[in-house]
Scaffold this active site. Structure first.
Site, PDB file in Angstrom:
ATOM      1  N   ASP A  91      -8.946  -3.377  -7.540  1.00 10.75           N
ATOM      2  CA  ASP A  91      -8.478  -2.257  -6.713  1.00 10.75           C
ATOM      3  C   ASP A  91      -8.935  -0.946  -7.347  1.00 10.75           C
ATOM      4  O   ASP A  91      -8.528  -0.602  -8.450  1.00 10.75           O
ATOM      5  CB  ASP A  91      -6.946  -2.311  -6.619  1.00 10.75           C
ATOM      6  CG  ASP A  91      -6.363  -1.334  -5.610  1.00 10.75           C
ATOM      7  OD1 ASP A  91      -7.022  -0.326  -5.299  1.00 10.75           O
ATOM      8  OD2 ASP A  91      -5.230  -1.575  -5.156  1.00 10.75           O
ATOM      9  N   CYS A 129       0.850  -1.197   0.000  1.00 11.87           N
ATOM     10  CA  CYS A 129       0.000   0.000   0.000  1.00 11.87           C
ATOM     11  C   CYS A 129       0.891   1.255   0.000  1.00 11.87           C
ATOM     12  O   CYS A 129       1.683   1.438  -0.927  1.00 11.87           O
ATOM     13  CB  CYS A 129      -0.946  -0.071   1.204  1.00 11.87           C
ATOM     14  SG  CYS A 129      -2.114   1.278   1.426  1.00 11.87           S
ATOM     15  N   HIS A 151      -7.878  -3.849  -3.222  1.00 13.59           N
ATOM     16  CA  HIS A 151      -6.733  -3.254  -2.555  1.00 13.59           C
ATOM     17  C   HIS A 151      -6.504  -3.980  -1.227  1.00 13.59           C
ATOM     18  O   HIS A 151      -7.437  -4.450  -0.593  1.00 13.59           O
ATOM     19  CB  HIS A 151      -7.004  -1.763  -2.312  1.00 13.59           C
ATOM     20  CG  HIS A 151      -5.817  -1.013  -1.820  1.00 13.59           C
ATOM     21  ND1 HIS A 151      -4.757  -0.691  -2.650  1.00 13.59           N
ATOM     22  CD2 HIS A 151      -5.499  -0.523  -0.603  1.00 13.59           C
ATOM     23  CE1 HIS A 151      -3.861  -0.020  -1.950  1.00 13.59           C
ATOM     24  NE2 HIS A 151      -4.281   0.082  -0.713  1.00 13.59           N
TER      25      HIS A 151
END
Length: 288
Positions: free
Chosen positions: A225, A176, A257
């Site tokens: 995502d 991330c 995600h």
């Protein structure tokens, strides 16, 4: 002959960590923060039951590696238990996702160490850890406003590994927020980084920036995502291939995600397991 790892750039970056003034957020930065807030809306960094023990016994400890604005910054380091504290091992700089260096990231650091590495988790938030998406957005935004300080942090971690243990093969890996910084670390420290893994991090599409990459890159992304545009991922991949860079991009259709995150509600077991297998094979190929 390898280029010396630590140059005047490192000293300049360390100075930047203490002196750089925050810059206004760019439109692209604000858009990315908004996207991450949307992806993490309503979740908490609570362990989701996917945590796994390392393949072999490891030992871990906090390590002080940076003095930022008079504050001692501590990272978290793990290594196989059957090796000495100063043993020369291939090393991995580990960069946390947007909540910070919490227990979930420490667990993943130990898991990486169980594969036979010295895993060094940096603290990009100088001791702060978010407990909700609003706090995480604030902390992530602060680093985005001082990218020189962020790079200084990573450079200090590399220098710490080299000075304490003589590590001569160093990888970088993040998820991330940390996935984007993993790529940035490889781009900005080409002589120091030997392999880079980015899990669903912010892509770079500018050709002149991507031209700086020397390390092999493994990128792992979720096809569902909504925060990381797959079109940008494919553009980055195509540009790197045009530049004859060593790049492997894997997109997991249907995965969102944070599909490999051991906390939160987005874990996708199939994608997480396959990406871990790809990660360990990639690191073994390039760091051993």
């Amino acid at each position: 002959m390898r280029i010396p790892r630590w140059t005047a750039l490192g000293a300049l970056l360390l100075a930047a960590c203490a002196t750089a003034d925050p810059r206004p957020a760019s439109p692209g930065d604000r858009e990315h923060l908004d996207a991450m807030s949307h992806e993490h809306a309503g979740e908490t960094p609570t362990a989701n039951g996917s945590a796994m023990e390392p393949r072999q016994a490891v030992v871990a400890q906090d390590v002080e590696y940076l003095d930022a604005n008079g504050v001692k910054v501590r990272g978290y380091e793990a290594r196989p238990a059957n090796t000495a504290a100063n043993a020369k091992l291939p090393a991995i700089v580990v960069i946390h996702e947007w909540y910070g260096l919490n227990d979930n990231v420490r667990m993943m650091t130990r898991r990486l160490a169980g594969e036979g590495y010295r895993a060094f988790a940096v603290d990009m938030y100088n001791g702060q850890v978010a407990s909700n998406p609003e706090q995480a957005r604030t902390l992530m935004g602060g680093v985005m406003q001082n990218p020189q300080g962020g790079m200084a942090n990573l450079a200090a971690a590399v220098r710490s590994l080299e000075s304490r243990t003589g590590a001569d093969r160093i990888g970088i890996l993040g998820w991330c927020f940390g996935g984007g910084w993993s790529l940035q670390g490889a781009l900005n420290m080409p002589a120091q980084i030997d392999a880079a893994v980015m899990y669903y991090g912010r892509p770079v599409t500018e050709r002149d920036q991507l031209a700086q990459l020397r390390a092999p890159l493994l990128g792992l992304f979720g096809g569902a995502d909504q925060g990381i545009p797959i079109a940008q991922v494919r553009q980055m991949e195509a540009t790197l291939r045009e530049l004859n860079k060593d790049v492997t991009i894997q997109v997991y259709e249907g995965a969102g995600h944070a599909f490999a995150n051991p906390s939160g509600q987005s874990y996708n077991a199939a994608a997480a397991q396959d990406s871990w297998a790809r990660t360990t094979a990639f690191l073994a190929r390039h760091l051993r």
